[in-house]
Design an enzyme around this catalytic site. Structure first.
Site, PDB file in Angstrom:
ATOM      1  N   GLU A  43      61.374  60.802  45.975  1.00 17.85           N
ATOM      2  CA  GLU A  43      61.252  59.693  46.958  1.00 17.85           C
ATOM      3  C   GLU A  43      61.674  58.193  46.219  1.00 17.85           C
ATOM      4  O   GLU A  43      61.298  58.132  45.030  1.00 17.85           O
ATOM      5  CB  GLU A  43      60.180  59.567  47.461  1.00 17.85           C
ATOM      6  CG  GLU A  43      59.745  60.748  48.348  1.00 17.85           C
ATOM      7  CD  GLU A  43      58.281  60.863  49.196  1.00 17.85           C
ATOM      8  OE1 GLU A  43      58.419  61.422  50.360  1.00 17.85           O
ATOM      9  OE2 GLU A  43      57.302  60.300  48.668  1.00 17.85           O
ATOM     10  N   CYS A  80      61.792  50.820  44.074  1.00 11.16           N
ATOM     11  CA  CYS A  80      61.066  51.540  43.323  1.00 11.16           C
ATOM     12  C   CYS A  80      61.530  53.035  43.168  1.00 11.16           C
ATOM     13  O   CYS A  80      61.800  53.599  44.217  1.00 11.16           O
ATOM     14  CB  CYS A  80      59.688  51.548  44.056  1.00 11.16           C
ATOM     15  SG  CYS A  80      58.255  52.632  43.159  1.00 11.16           S
ATOM     16  N   CYS A 136      55.473  65.247  38.395  1.00  8.85           N
ATOM     17  CA  CYS A 136      54.735  64.580  36.895  1.00  8.85           C
ATOM     18  C   CYS A 136      53.914  65.508  36.416  1.00  8.85           C
ATOM     19  O   CYS A 136      53.026  66.139  37.199  1.00  8.85           O
ATOM     20  CB  CYS A 136      54.020  63.077  37.410  1.00  8.85           C
ATOM     21  SG  CYS A 136      53.753  62.233  36.126  1.00  8.85           S
ATOM     22  N   CYS A 151      47.073  62.428  36.353  1.00  9.79           N
ATOM     23  CA  CYS A 151      46.103  61.428  36.618  1.00  9.79           C
ATOM     24  C   CYS A 151      45.518  61.917  38.003  1.00  9.79           C
ATOM     25  O   CYS A 151      45.893  62.435  38.952  1.00  9.79           O
ATOM     26  CB  CYS A 151      46.860  59.976  36.823  1.00  9.79           C
ATOM     27  SG  CYS A 151      48.031  59.467  35.414  1.00  9.79           S
ATOM     28  N   CYS A 201      46.270  60.184  41.555  1.00  5.15           N
ATOM     29  CA  CYS A 201      47.755  60.352  41.911  1.00  5.15           C
ATOM     30  C   CYS A 201      48.047  61.509  42.652  1.00  5.15           C
ATOM     31  O   CYS A 201      48.047  62.548  42.495  1.00  5.15           O
ATOM     32  CB  CYS A 201      48.645  59.946  41.006  1.00  5.15           C
ATOM     33  SG  CYS A 201      50.465  59.653  41.280  1.00  5.15           S
ATOM     34  N   CYS A 243      51.765  52.799  46.421  1.00  6.50           N
ATOM     35  CA  CYS A 243      51.570  53.342  45.108  1.00  6.50           C
ATOM     36  C   CYS A 243      50.878  54.465  44.998  1.00  6.50           C
ATOM     37  O   CYS A 243      49.727  54.656  45.625  1.00  6.50           O
ATOM     38  CB  CYS A 243      50.829  52.436  44.384  1.00  6.50           C
ATOM     39  SG  CYS A 243      51.662  50.616  44.151  1.00  6.50           S
TER      40      CYS A 243
HETATM   41  N1  SAH Z   1      53.965  57.365  35.690  1.00  4.94           N
HETATM   42  C1  SAH Z   1      54.066  56.021  35.677  1.00  4.94           C
HETATM   43  C2  SAH Z   1      54.941  55.411  36.820  1.00  4.94           C
HETATM   44  C3  SAH Z   1      53.956  55.396  38.196  1.00  4.94           C
HETATM   45  S1  SAH Z   1      53.907  53.778  38.626  1.00  4.94           S
HETATM   46  C4  SAH Z   1      52.851  55.097  35.557  1.00  4.94           C
HETATM   47  O1  SAH Z   1      51.803  55.959  35.459  1.00  4.94           O
HETATM   48  O2  SAH Z   1      52.662  54.041  35.292  1.00  4.94           O
HETATM   49  C5  SAH Z   1      52.803  53.958  39.974  1.00  4.94           C
HETATM   50  C6  SAH Z   1      51.601  53.184  39.636  1.00  4.94           C
HETATM   51  O3  SAH Z   1      50.658  53.673  41.038  1.00  4.94           O
HETATM   52  C7  SAH Z   1      50.757  53.739  38.449  1.00  4.94           C
HETATM   53  O4  SAH Z   1      50.102  52.616  37.926  1.00  4.94           O
HETATM   54  C8  SAH Z   1      49.900  54.488  39.023  1.00  4.94           C
HETATM   55  O5  SAH Z   1      48.684  54.565  38.335  1.00  4.94           O
HETATM   56  C9  SAH Z   1      49.386  53.880  40.362  1.00  4.94           C
HETATM   57  N2  SAH Z   1      48.792  54.894  41.428  1.00  4.94           N
HETATM   58  C10 SAH Z   1      48.882  56.209  41.253  1.00  4.94           C
HETATM   59  N3  SAH Z   1      48.327  56.661  42.392  1.00  4.94           N
HETATM   60  C11 SAH Z   1      47.721  55.728  42.951  1.00  4.94           C
HETATM   61  C12 SAH Z   1      46.974  55.528  44.119  1.00  4.94           C
HETATM   62  N4  SAH Z   1      46.534  56.778  44.975  1.00  4.94           N
HETATM   63  N5  SAH Z   1      46.810  54.455  44.665  1.00  4.94           N
HETATM   64  C13 SAH Z   1      47.310  53.421  44.042  1.00  4.94           C
HETATM   65  N6  SAH Z   1      47.906  53.334  42.992  1.00  4.94           N
HETATM   66  C14 SAH Z   1      48.217  54.546  42.376  1.00  4.94           C
END
Ligand code: SAH
Length: 371
Positions: A95, A108, A115, A119, A122, A342
């Protein structure tokens, strides 16, 4: 044969110059003309490149192509955010999200199909990991968005910023992400300044050091917790590269790049990492440094065990940080009605990871699984 044709999309300028010289016996300025056609004008068809000689266009047709991923679906949010799903193969998709704001437009983009970082909060992590995107697939997201938005580099452009904040861990696909970012920065490519291209990482420390030497872009770091105990749970790569090591790499990056500041992302999870004491701990980590905190209200997705912190808790958290001299802003949630916010990007991923980082990996020897 058509399938042997070289995809020119995403070829770095020196490689494109070598290609036109070696395969076509042409001068380097032909490569520059091609770049303008591909990135500025969004051409995918050599026949349309009217300032190139007919013979040269025919030659190109025989040995080269400009090939972009196919759009499967487009969704438009009530707030104007747009999300595209792009086909990666028969069953998988990634996406890309466009977020319009009054003073800028942010694209974005994704760097991997899925991935492997695992985490816990996510949506992409839940899908697992399948593969890295190629340079053409990374650059192709910008090419497609530009076409769909009727955009072009220059005055009044719609895509003013590119963030690597979609699906995937960009530094785990270093080899393809760096050449793609060079095209974003190149004046014959998308011609964006280094402050308008942001790479966000969960904290792959060795690659941050490498990036410092090789490519100059803005860095965002997914911190999400003020101590190792909590970060180990939320961002499992922390078990390999703990917070002090990560922050050292960040300050090194700023030094070498002469950058302004690092943005630390911090997802606000109700009852998990959102207490004033966490804010005070964060302030101790970042005090006196060129750091900004971006507080992200947690976006829910099916199957998650977390809840978003209350608005009051988020405001209080920000105020505690500000009182301790740390610049903190709250990220406005965009596109959540189309699951484009995000952490909500899930695409379609066939999981190929044997070992998921969060569940099993603890020793640094095993870090090979995420390369
Ligand atoms: N893998 C990279 C790029 C992803 S950026 C990274 O971790 O930085 C996307 C951002 O959204 C990251 O900071 C991630 O931690 C955050 N994110 C992931 N899941 C989320 C959620 N459910 N709600 C809000 N932010 C989230």
């Amino acid at each position: 044969m058509a399938s042997d044709r070289v995809n020119l999309l995403g070829l770095p300028r020196p490689e494109l110059e070598a290609f036109v010289a070696e395969r076509l016996g042409a001068k380097p300025f032909r490569a520059r003309q091609l770049m303008k056609w591909i990135y500025r004008r969004g051409a995918a068809d050599f026949a349309a490149m009217s300032d190139l000689a007919k013979d040269f266009r025919a030659q190109l047709e025989a040995v080269a192509k400009i090939s972009v991923p196919e759009i499967v679906t487009e969704q438009v949010s009530a707030d104007g955010t747009r999300k595209w799903m792009l086909r990666m193969d028969e069953v998988q998709g990634i996406e890309t999200v466009y977020i319009p704001e009054p003073d800028r437009g942010t694209l974005c983009i994704s760097s991997q199909v899925g991935c492997a970082m695992d985490c816990s909060f996510c949506a992409t992590a839940q899908q697992g990991f399948n593969r890295n995107l190629s340079v053409a697939e990374i650059v192709g997201q910008v090419w497609l968005a530009q076409r769909e938005l009727g955009d072009a580099p220059g005055e009044g452009r719609k895509i003013t910023n590119i963030v690597l904040m979609g699906m995937g861990e960009p530094l785990a696909n270093y080899r393809n992400v760096v050449p793609a970012m060079r095209i974003f920065l190149d004046d014959l490519g998308y011609d964006l300044s280094r402050r308008r291209v942001t790479l966000s990482t969960s904290g792959l420390v060795p690659q941050i050091y490498k990036l410092a030497e090789e490519c100059n872009v803005a860095l965002a770091v997914s911190l999400h917790a003020p101590n190792d105990e909590l970060r180990n749970e939320l961002v499992p790569i922390n078990r390999i590269h703990p917070i002090d090591e990560l922050l050292k790499a960040c300050w090194h990056y700023l030094d070498v790049q002469n950058g302004r500041s690092i943005t630390f992302e911090y997802v606000m999870l109700d009852g998990i990492n959102d207490r004033p004491e966490h804010a005070r701990q964060l302030a101790r980590l970042l005090r006196g440094r060129a750091a900004k905190l971006n507080l992200i209200p947690f976006n829910v997705f099916p199957g998650t065990r977390y809840k978003r912190s209350s608005a009051a808790a988020i405001l209080l958290f920000r105020d505690v940080l500000n009182d301790h001299g740390i610049i903190a802003t709250i990220r406005r949630t965009r596109g959540d009605d189309i699951d484009a916010a995000c952490g909500q990007l899930a695409g379609k991923v066939t999981d190929r990871t044997l070992v998921r980082l969060g569940k099993k990996l603890v020793s640094s020897e095993s870090s090979a699984v995420i390369r």
